[in-house]
Design a protein around this motif. Structure first.
Motif, PDB file in Angstrom:
ATOM      1  N   PRO A   1       0.816  -1.218   0.000  1.00 23.79           N
ATOM      2  CA  PRO A   1       0.000   0.000   0.000  1.00 23.79           C
ATOM      3  C   PRO A   1       0.846   1.263   0.000  1.00 23.79           C
ATOM      4  O   PRO A   1       0.487   2.264  -0.643  1.00 23.79           O
ATOM      5  CB  PRO A   1      -0.831  -0.137   1.283  1.00 23.79           C
ATOM      6  N   TYR A   2       1.989   1.236   0.710  1.00 22.41           N
ATOM      7  CA  TYR A   2       2.868   2.401   0.723  1.00 22.41           C
ATOM      8  C   TYR A   2       3.362   2.730  -0.683  1.00 22.41           C
ATOM      9  O   TYR A   2       3.425   3.908  -1.077  1.00 22.41           O
ATOM     10  CB  TYR A   2       4.070   2.151   1.633  1.00 22.41           C
ATOM     11  N   ASP A   3       3.720   1.716  -1.461  1.00 20.64           N
ATOM     12  CA  ASP A   3       4.220   1.952  -2.810  1.00 20.64           C
ATOM     13  C   ASP A   3       3.154   2.605  -3.678  1.00 20.64           C
ATOM     14  O   ASP A   3       3.447   3.512  -4.467  1.00 20.64           O
ATOM     15  CB  ASP A   3       4.667   0.631  -3.446  1.00 20.64           C
ATOM     16  N   VAL A   4       1.924   2.128  -3.553  1.00 12.16           N
ATOM     17  CA  VAL A   4       0.830   2.694  -4.345  1.00 12.16           C
ATOM     18  C   VAL A   4       0.637   4.168  -4.009  1.00 12.16           C
ATOM     19  O   VAL A   4       0.528   5.020  -4.899  1.00 12.16           O
ATOM     20  CB  VAL A   4      -0.465   1.897  -4.104  1.00 12.16           C
ATOM     21  N   SER A   5       0.597   4.486  -2.718  1.00 16.86           N
ATOM     22  CA  SER A   5       0.376   5.883  -2.317  1.00 16.86           C
ATOM     23  C   SER A   5       1.581   6.748  -2.648  1.00 16.86           C
ATOM     24  O   SER A   5       1.425   7.920  -3.040  1.00 16.86           O
ATOM     25  CB  SER A   5       0.052   5.959  -0.823  1.00 16.86           C
ATOM     26  N   ASP A   6       2.787   6.208  -2.512  1.00 20.02           N
ATOM     27  CA  ASP A   6       3.994   6.977  -2.823  1.00 20.02           C
ATOM     28  C   ASP A   6       4.059   7.326  -4.307  1.00 20.02           C
ATOM     29  O   ASP A   6       4.396   8.456  -4.679  1.00 20.02           O
ATOM     30  CB  ASP A   6       5.229   6.171  -2.415  1.00 20.02           C
ATOM     31  N   LEU A   7       3.707   6.377  -5.169  1.00 16.39           N
ATOM     32  CA  LEU A   7       3.686   6.652  -6.608  1.00 16.39           C
ATOM     33  C   LEU A   7       2.610   7.664  -6.958  1.00 16.39           C
ATOM     34  O   LEU A   7       2.824   8.566  -7.775  1.00 16.39           O
ATOM     35  CB  LEU A   7       3.482   5.343  -7.375  1.00 16.39           C
ATOM     36  N   LYS A   8       1.447   7.539  -6.313  1.00 17.25           N
ATOM     37  CA  LYS A   8       0.370   8.499  -6.575  1.00 17.25           C
ATOM     38  C   LYS A   8       0.786   9.905  -6.164  1.00 17.25           C
ATOM     39  O   LYS A   8       0.501  10.885  -6.860  1.00 17.25           O
ATOM     40  CB  LYS A   8      -0.893   8.071  -5.821  1.00 17.25           C
ATOM     41  N   LYS A   9       1.502  10.015  -5.053  1.00 14.96           N
ATOM     42  CA  LYS A   9       1.930  11.324  -4.561  1.00 14.96           C
ATOM     43  C   LYS A   9       3.005  11.953  -5.439  1.00 14.96           C
ATOM     44  O   LYS A   9       2.949  13.150  -5.756  1.00 14.96           O
ATOM     45  CB  LYS A   9       2.460  11.184  -3.129  1.00 14.96           C
ATOM     46  N   ARG A  10       3.986  11.155  -5.857  1.00 17.27           N
ATOM     47  CA  ARG A  10       5.145  11.697  -6.567  1.00 17.27           C
ATOM     48  C   ARG A  10       4.970  11.719  -8.079  1.00 17.27           C
ATOM     49  O   ARG A  10       5.682  12.449  -8.772  1.00 17.27           O
ATOM     50  CB  ARG A  10       6.401  10.886  -6.213  1.00 17.27           C
ATOM     51  N   GLY A  11       4.059  10.898  -8.598  1.00 15.52           N
ATOM     52  CA  GLY A  11       3.928  10.780 -10.042  1.00 15.52           C
ATOM     53  C   GLY A  11       5.031   9.887 -10.600  1.00 15.52           C
ATOM     54  O   GLY A  11       6.012   9.552  -9.929  1.00 15.52           O
ATOM     55  N   ILE A  12       4.868   9.482 -11.850  1.00 13.22           N
ATOM     56  CA  ILE A  12       5.808   8.559 -12.475  1.00 13.22           C
ATOM     57  C   ILE A  12       7.219   9.110 -12.482  1.00 13.22           C
ATOM     58  O   ILE A  12       8.184   8.430 -12.109  1.00 13.22           O
ATOM     59  CB  ILE A  12       5.346   8.220 -13.913  1.00 13.22           C
ATOM     60  N   ASP A  13       7.375  10.365 -12.888  1.00 10.24           N
ATOM     61  CA  ASP A  13       8.725  10.941 -12.987  1.00 10.24           C
ATOM     62  C   ASP A  13       9.389  11.043 -11.622  1.00 10.24           C
ATOM     63  O   ASP A  13      10.560  10.659 -11.458  1.00 10.24           O
ATOM     64  CB  ASP A  13       8.662  12.317 -13.667  1.00 10.24           C
ATOM     65  N   GLY A  14       8.657  11.552 -10.641  1.00  7.61           N
ATOM     66  CA  GLY A  14       9.251  11.727  -9.314  1.00  7.61           C
ATOM     67  C   GLY A  14       9.552  10.400  -8.640  1.00  7.61           C
ATOM     68  O   GLY A  14      10.582  10.243  -7.973  1.00  7.61           O
ATOM     69  N   TRP A  15       8.664   9.415  -8.820  1.00  3.73           N
ATOM     70  CA  TRP A  15       8.861   8.117  -8.175  1.00  3.73           C
ATOM     71  C   TRP A  15      10.081   7.407  -8.748  1.00  3.73           C
ATOM     72  O   TRP A  15      10.917   6.884  -8.003  1.00  3.73           O
ATOM     73  CB  TRP A  15       7.611   7.263  -8.349  1.00  3.73           C
ATOM     74  N   LEU A  16      10.191   7.397 -10.078  1.00  5.21           N
ATOM     75  CA  LEU A  16      11.328   6.716 -10.701  1.00  5.21           C
ATOM     76  C   LEU A  16      12.639   7.442 -10.427  1.00  5.21           C
ATOM     77  O   LEU A  16      13.679   6.807 -10.203  1.00  5.21           O
ATOM     78  CB  LEU A  16      11.098   6.572 -12.204  1.00  5.21           C
ATOM     79  N   LYS A  17      12.605   8.754 -10.418  1.00  2.68           N
ATOM     80  CA  LYS A  17      13.826   9.502 -10.104  1.00  2.68           C
ATOM     81  C   LYS A  17      14.342   9.113  -8.726  1.00  2.68           C
ATOM     82  O   LYS A  17      15.554   8.933  -8.523  1.00  2.68           O
ATOM     83  CB  LYS A  17      13.544  11.007 -10.155  1.00  2.68           C
ATOM     84  N   ARG A  18      13.454   8.938  -7.792  1.00  2.00           N
ATOM     85  CA  ARG A  18      13.843   8.568  -6.434  1.00  2.00           C
ATOM     86  C   ARG A  18      14.349   7.122  -6.378  1.00  2.00           C
ATOM     87  O   ARG A  18      15.357   6.834  -5.736  1.00  2.00           O
ATOM     88  CB  ARG A  18      12.640   8.765  -5.511  1.00  2.00           C
ATOM     89  N   GLN A  19      13.646   6.212  -7.054  1.00  7.15           N
ATOM     90  CA  GLN A  19      14.084   4.812  -7.056  1.00  7.15           C
ATOM     91  C   GLN A  19      15.448   4.647  -7.722  1.00  7.15           C
ATOM     92  O   GLN A  19      16.220   3.751  -7.365  1.00  7.15           O
ATOM     93  CB  GLN A  19      13.050   3.934  -7.759  1.00  7.15           C
ATOM     94  N   LEU A  20      15.753   5.487  -8.681  1.00  5.20           N
ATOM     95  CA  LEU A  20      17.048   5.427  -9.368  1.00  5.20           C
ATOM     96  C   LEU A  20      18.168   6.071  -8.553  1.00  5.20           C
ATOM     97  O   LEU A  20      19.334   6.015  -8.949  1.00  5.20           O
ATOM     98  CB  LEU A  20      16.938   6.098 -10.741  1.00  5.20           C
ATOM     99  N   ALA A  21      17.822   6.672  -7.434  1.00  5.43           N
ATOM    100  CA  ALA A  21      18.823   7.227  -6.508  1.00  5.43           C
ATOM    101  C   ALA A  21      18.534   6.640  -5.125  1.00  5.43           C
ATOM    102  O   ALA A  21      18.062   7.331  -4.222  1.00  5.43           O
ATOM    103  CB  ALA A  21      18.731   8.757  -6.483  1.00  5.43           C
ATOM    104  N   PRO A  22      18.794   5.355  -4.929  1.00  7.12           N
ATOM    105  CA  PRO A  22      18.340   4.672  -3.711  1.00  7.12           C
ATOM    106  C   PRO A  22      18.898   5.257  -2.421  1.00  7.12           C
ATOM    107  O   PRO A  22      18.265   5.122  -1.368  1.00  7.12           O
ATOM    108  CB  PRO A  22      18.801   3.222  -3.921  1.00  7.12           C
ATOM    109  N   SER A  23      20.053   5.897  -2.479  1.00  4.04           N
ATOM    110  CA  SER A  23      20.616   6.468  -1.251  1.00  4.04           C
ATOM    111  C   SER A  23      19.759   7.606  -0.716  1.00  4.04           C
ATOM    112  O   SER A  23      19.902   7.997   0.453  1.00  4.04           O
ATOM    113  CB  SER A  23      22.040   6.960  -1.502  1.00  4.04           C
ATOM    114  N   THR A  24      18.854   8.143  -1.539  1.00  4.04           N
ATOM    115  CA  THR A  24      17.968   9.225  -1.088  1.00  4.04           C
ATOM    116  C   THR A  24      16.728   8.683  -0.372  1.00  4.04           C
ATOM    117  O   THR A  24      15.923   9.469   0.131  1.00  4.04           O
ATOM    118  CB  THR A  24      17.512  10.090  -2.279  1.00  4.04           C
ATOM    119  N   ILE A  25      16.559   7.367  -0.351  1.00  2.66           N
ATOM    120  CA  ILE A  25      15.376   6.753   0.259  1.00  2.66           C
ATOM    121  C   ILE A  25      15.745   6.200   1.628  1.00  2.66           C
ATOM    122  O   ILE A  25      16.604   5.318   1.737  1.00  2.66           O
ATOM    123  CB  ILE A  25      14.836   5.616  -0.630  1.00  2.66           C
TER     124      ILE A  25
END
Length: 611
Positions: A165-189
């Motif tokens: 559920p967290y992933d679903v809400s996090d993607l909805k909040k950040r949008g595709i671009d913001g979510w992927l940008k964050r996943q591609l920089a794992p040290s920021t998570i």
């Protein structure tokens, strides 16, 4: 009638017995999984239906085609008709130059070619400046299962092991671009749960000195803990995209865990694969070829200039870099092994060392690489130069690009897509991260809806994640739960890092077909639904979604489907679930055991098995 495992006891219990389902439930499962097969995308749906209906889609998982055996009665058109004894057959050309005139790059492509899937009909896409632009350009095939326009659901099926559920809400909040940008920089998570899951296994990734000091000689404890901690990260880390890429390269530059490398393979998993998973492949390859685990796994510590062992030199070409379709020869294999001679192990410390007295000197040539290789002391530098050459070879670029494309897009990615990703790899100095980013910038990714099948590991971890199975109340309980799940994956055939040969687990559906494997999956879904992996925390089936006053059975099932599958069921499949879950009264169930039948049936379905 249909065979299923009784839910009376946990899967791991030796008393767990098979029971016979009612015809109604068995028929409902067949309907749920097999309706619309002609329109289903991907071999996974075919495999599920074949397993359920007892049809012979294939007799077994296809193997790489063997050389045909001549028929006792067949006569080749050019063969003489003399009654004299025939001459011995000529040596196979492949012994000199494997796939010299083209062919599959390796095992997975050969297996995928043997079993046609819906993935073969995907349209060729293009690259776009943003992830969201690529998503808008998608042209998914029509599917009876998935809404091809739901880019969020597709992304979560592919870029996570399973959407909490967290992933679903996090993607909805950040949008595709913001979510992927964050996943591609794992040290920021921030990832406290992933770190805690790893920390529950103190010997995971441990150094040889720590393992030597804290365990008995040749103990497998540290190796098992490393595999279990890897599973823990997959289950609980918020850095999901990174964990998927770690899994890709753990199978690409593979050292089996457990194996004979009892005190060195844990460090290999941590300090080679995990360290460089989002780095440069040239660095990962060089680190692997200087790591005692790899050197021992592929016998380079047994290589002497008088008797060169060819195992590592051959696998370096075949598996790790250019691949069998690149046109290297047997002489190239021999030269490759000579170049690597001298790379060995300090057994007392469990550390790499270069022994110049073992190095075979003299001119060497592999493909276009040339070196005088004149001195024993210079042999290590020659090897480093050779590895850099291989890492940047166009065939290596395509091989690495294809591995990544298979994982994220389809079992049979187009040659055009593979070349685009290979170009990114070379233009970015072998950056793995750049290639992964390019995958999501391609419309090919966003078009490939529902054409990949979950392997046993992805099925188990995915089921636990969509059901939001959480860590135990203590580190001890968390360790217990992960360990129970790990041993279940041994039964299913895919514990993390556990493939014995050096080519890593197959990553295509053709390798995982069979009725037996489907029954294993059904057992896993019930274990996750009813909380049979002791130690972890579970959401009871009735609380997975909120049941409102006046809700019908149809409304409850569709709410469950949206929550667990990321989509709603077709009317035909909804009817199958209503029947299979014994919800004929038209109302949601009132107790957890009853509700769990519907929950697990949804996970059994092609809606979950395909992604």
């Amino acid at each position: 009638m249909s065979i299923a495992i009784s839910p009376a006891t946990p899967q791991s219990s030796p008393e767990h017995a098979a029971t016979i389902e009612s015809d109604e439930v068995a028929t409902s499962r067949r309907a749920l999984l097999g309706v619309g097969l002609s329109n289903a995308l991907g071999i996974g749906a075919s495999a599920v239906l074949a397993a359920l209906a007892g049809e012979a889609l294939t007799n077994a998982a296809p193997a790489i085609a063997a050389e045909p055996t001549p028929s006792a009665t067949a006569t080749p058109s050019a063969a003489p008709t003399s009654s004299a004894s025939p001459a011995p057959p000529a040596p196979r050309a492949i012994a000199k130059k494997p796939f010299a005139h083209g062919g599959p790059t390796g095992r997975d492509q050969s297996m995928a070619n043997a079993v046609p899937t819906g993935a073969t009909t995907l349209s060729v896409g293009a690259q776009y400046p943003t992830f969201s632009a690529a998503a808008r350009a998608a042209q998914p095939l029509a599917s009876s299962l998935f809404d091809g326009t739901d880019a969020h659901a597709h992304l979560l099926r592919r870029a996570t092991f399973g959407a909490r559920p967290y992933d679903v809400s996090d993607l909805k909040k950040r949008g595709i671009d913001g979510w992927l940008k964050r996943q591609l920089a794992p040290s920021t998570i921030d990832d406290p749960s992933g770190a805690a899951a790893w920390a529950a296994f103190p010997l995971a990734g441990a150094t040889p000195s720590t393992i030597n000091r804290t365990t008995a000689k040749y103990s497998w404890d540290a190796m098992f803990e490393t595999g279990q901690a890897t599973l823990g990260r997959q289950l609980f880390s918020r850095r999901q995209l990174y964990e998927i890429v770690v899994d890709i390269f753990a199978n690409h530059l593979h050292v089996a865990i457990p194996s004979e490398q009892w005190n060195t393979s844990p460090g290999y998993a941590k300090n080679v694969i995990r360290k460089y998973a989002f780095g440069k492949y040239r660095d990962m390859l060089r680190a692997a070829m200087k790591h005692p685990a790899m050197l021992n796994f592929l016998n380079n510590d047994e290589s002497y200039k008088e008797h060169v062992n060819e195992n590592l030199g051959r696998e370096l070409l075949e598996l790790h870099t250019v691949g069998v379709a690149s046109g290297y020869t047997e002489d190239d294999v021999k030269a490759s092994a000579r170049i690597l001679s001298g790379r060995t192990i300090d057994y007392d410390r469990g550390a790499y060392r270069y022994d110049r007295y073992r190095h075979a000197t003299g001119p060497v040539a592999v493909l276009e690489f040339r070196s005088a290789n004149a001195t024993e002391s210079g042999g290590e530098a020659v090897g480093d130069a050779y590895l850099a050459y291989l890492a940047t070879h166009p065939s290596t670029a395509r091989n690495v690009a294809r591995k990544i494309a298979v994982r994220f897009i389809s079992d049979q990615p187009s040659s055009e897509l593979v070349q685009r990703l290979a170009d990114v790899y070379l233009a970015n100095d072998t950056s793995i991260l750049a290639v992964v980013r390019a995958v999501f910038l391609s419309s090919d990714f966003w078009s490939a809806v529902g054409v990949r099948m979950r392997r046993p590991l992805e099925d188990t971890v995915g089921a636990a994640r969509v059901l939001n199975v959480s860590m135990g109340s203590t580190a001890k309980n968390t360790k217990k739960g992960i360990t129970n799940m790990y041993w279940g994956l041994w039964e299913a055939g895919q514990p993390p890092l556990g493939w014995n040969p050096p080519n890593g687990y197959p990553d295509v559906a053709a390798a995982w077909l069979g009725a037996g494997s489907m029954i294993q999956r059904w057992n896993v879904h019930r274990a996750a639904t009813y909380g049979w992996w002791g130690g972890l925390k579970y959401t009871t089936p009735l609380k997975i979604v909120t049941i409102h006053a006046g809700d019908t059975a149809e409304q409850w099932v569709q709410a469950l489907a949206r929550r667990l599958l990321g989509t709603e069921l077709s009317p035909e499949h909804l009817a199958a679930v209503i029947a299979g879950g014994e919800l004929s009264a038209g109302k949601p169930p009132t107790y957890n055991w009853w509700a769990g039948k519907t929950v697990s049936l949804l996970l059994d379905s092609a809606y979950f098995q395909l992604r």
